[in-house]
Enzyme design. Structure first.
Site, mmCIF file in Angstrom:
data_model
loop_
_atom_site.group_PDB
_atom_site.id
_atom_site.type_symbol
_atom_site.label_atom_id
_atom_site.label_comp_id
_atom_site.label_asym_id
_atom_site.label_seq_id
_atom_site.Cartn_x
_atom_site.Cartn_y
_atom_site.Cartn_z
ATOM 1 N N HIS A 70 45.287 41.315 47.604
ATOM 2 C CA HIS A 70 43.897 41.260 48.082
ATOM 3 C C HIS A 70 43.794 41.376 49.597
ATOM 4 O O HIS A 70 42.717 41.633 50.133
ATOM 5 C CB HIS A 70 43.198 39.986 47.575
ATOM 6 C CG HIS A 70 43.627 38.721 48.253
ATOM 7 N ND1 HIS A 70 44.531 37.849 47.698
ATOM 8 C CD2 HIS A 70 43.266 38.159 49.431
ATOM 9 C CE1 HIS A 70 44.704 36.816 48.491
ATOM 10 N NE2 HIS A 70 43.953 36.978 49.571
ATOM 11 N N ASP A 100 48.787 39.796 42.205
ATOM 12 C CA ASP A 100 48.214 39.686 43.547
ATOM 13 C C ASP A 100 49.295 39.782 44.618
ATOM 14 O O ASP A 100 49.268 39.067 45.620
ATOM 15 C CB ASP A 100 47.418 38.386 43.715
ATOM 16 C CG ASP A 100 46.569 38.407 44.993
ATOM 17 O OD1 ASP A 100 46.143 39.505 45.399
ATOM 18 O OD2 ASP A 100 46.360 37.338 45.594
ATOM 19 N N SER A 176 46.651 33.892 53.645
ATOM 20 C CA SER A 176 47.020 34.669 52.461
ATOM 21 C C SER A 176 48.173 35.616 52.783
ATOM 22 O O SER A 176 48.117 36.381 53.739
ATOM 23 C CB SER A 176 45.822 35.476 51.965
ATOM 24 O OG SER A 176 44.831 34.641 51.434
#
Length: 263
Positions: A70, A100, A176
């Site tokens: 993402h 992911d 992230s």
């Protein structure tokens, strides 16, 4: 006696990078936007560049970097900035939405890069001390500490796999793709998501275990694609009611509810 994580951070932090992405977004898009007569009267659709920031981890000294899918999804340009402020354009080798995870490669013209070794997440237990390293909110590389709060979490909203490690180490937007490491300096997970109503850290962060990360990176570097195993059955956790109906003393294990043909 002074207790400090400084030697551990000095060892690991050079292998954690910043990942910058650029995406060209077309505004005021009309179904007639490509019609020359429409463009003559109303002009071409305006475009703007959308920037975003994430983190990544160098897992091979020849420039292989792992981050979250993402973070890099739909990006037109990828830029990796090392801890020593060197900058490289990155190539996307593999992006996997289901886990992911995304694997990038940069060309350092032969200069070896610092790396983080994979830890064995099969030995990771609730209560283990971990450090989260990344670039939250773009303020610069930041280190937070905590413990493993739970293992095998599911229903996180990022992936349908039941494999997430939960940690109370502060993880915020920008973290992230960053590293979750143990006290040996080994990578135990890639920080991926947080549970928050405000957008900030509430002490509930989720990381993809290193075992899964290693499999995705190996697939990207060697085969270029991910081959997923298929068990061929459906199962559910044994609840208290199921255990009682089956004459079990307590709920334990799983119950197979369906076996697919040729499964």
């Amino acid at each position: 006696v002074e207790l400090s994580y400084a030697p551990l951070v000095k060892k690991v932090s050079p292998a954690v990078v910043n990942v910058y992405t650029k995406k060209v977004v077309r505004q005021n898009v009309s179904p007639f936007a490509n019609d020359p007569i429409f463009r003559e009267f109303f002009g071409a659709p305006q475009e703007r560049v959308q920037n975003s920031l994430g983190s990544g981890v160098i897992v091979s000294d020849d420039g292989v970097i792992v981050t979250n899918n993402h973070v890099v999804a739909d990006a037109d340009e990828l830029l990796v900035v090392l801890s020593d402020r060197r900058e490289y354009e990155a190539e996307l080798i593999l992006a996997d939405e289901r886990t992911d995870l995304a694997v990038l490669r940069i060309d350092t013209e032969g200069d070896p890069l610092p790396t983080v070794q994979y830890g064995d997440t099969r030995d990771t237990e609730v209560g283990d001390i971990v450090l989260a390293i990344g670039n939250p909110f773009g303020v610069g590389q930041t280190v937070t500490s905590g413990i493993i709060s739970a293992t095998a979490r599911t229903d996180v909203g990022v992936s349908d796999y039941a494999f997430f490690l939960q940690t109370d180490a502060a993880v915020n937007p920008g973290n992230s793709g960053g590293a979750l490491v143990n006290t040996k300096g080994e990578l135990v997970g890639i920080n991926s998501a947080i549970f928050s109503r405000s957008g900030g850290s509430n002490g509930i962060g989720f990381a993809i275990p290193a075992e899964m990360v290693k499999r995705v990176v190996d697939a990207a570097v060697n085969e270029g694609r991910i081959v997923r195993p298929w068990l061929g059955l459906k199962a559910q956790s044994v609840t208290y009611d199921i255990a009682k109906s089956q004459g079990m003393n307590r709920p334990v294990g799983v119950m197979v509810t369906e076996v697919f043909d040729d499964g």
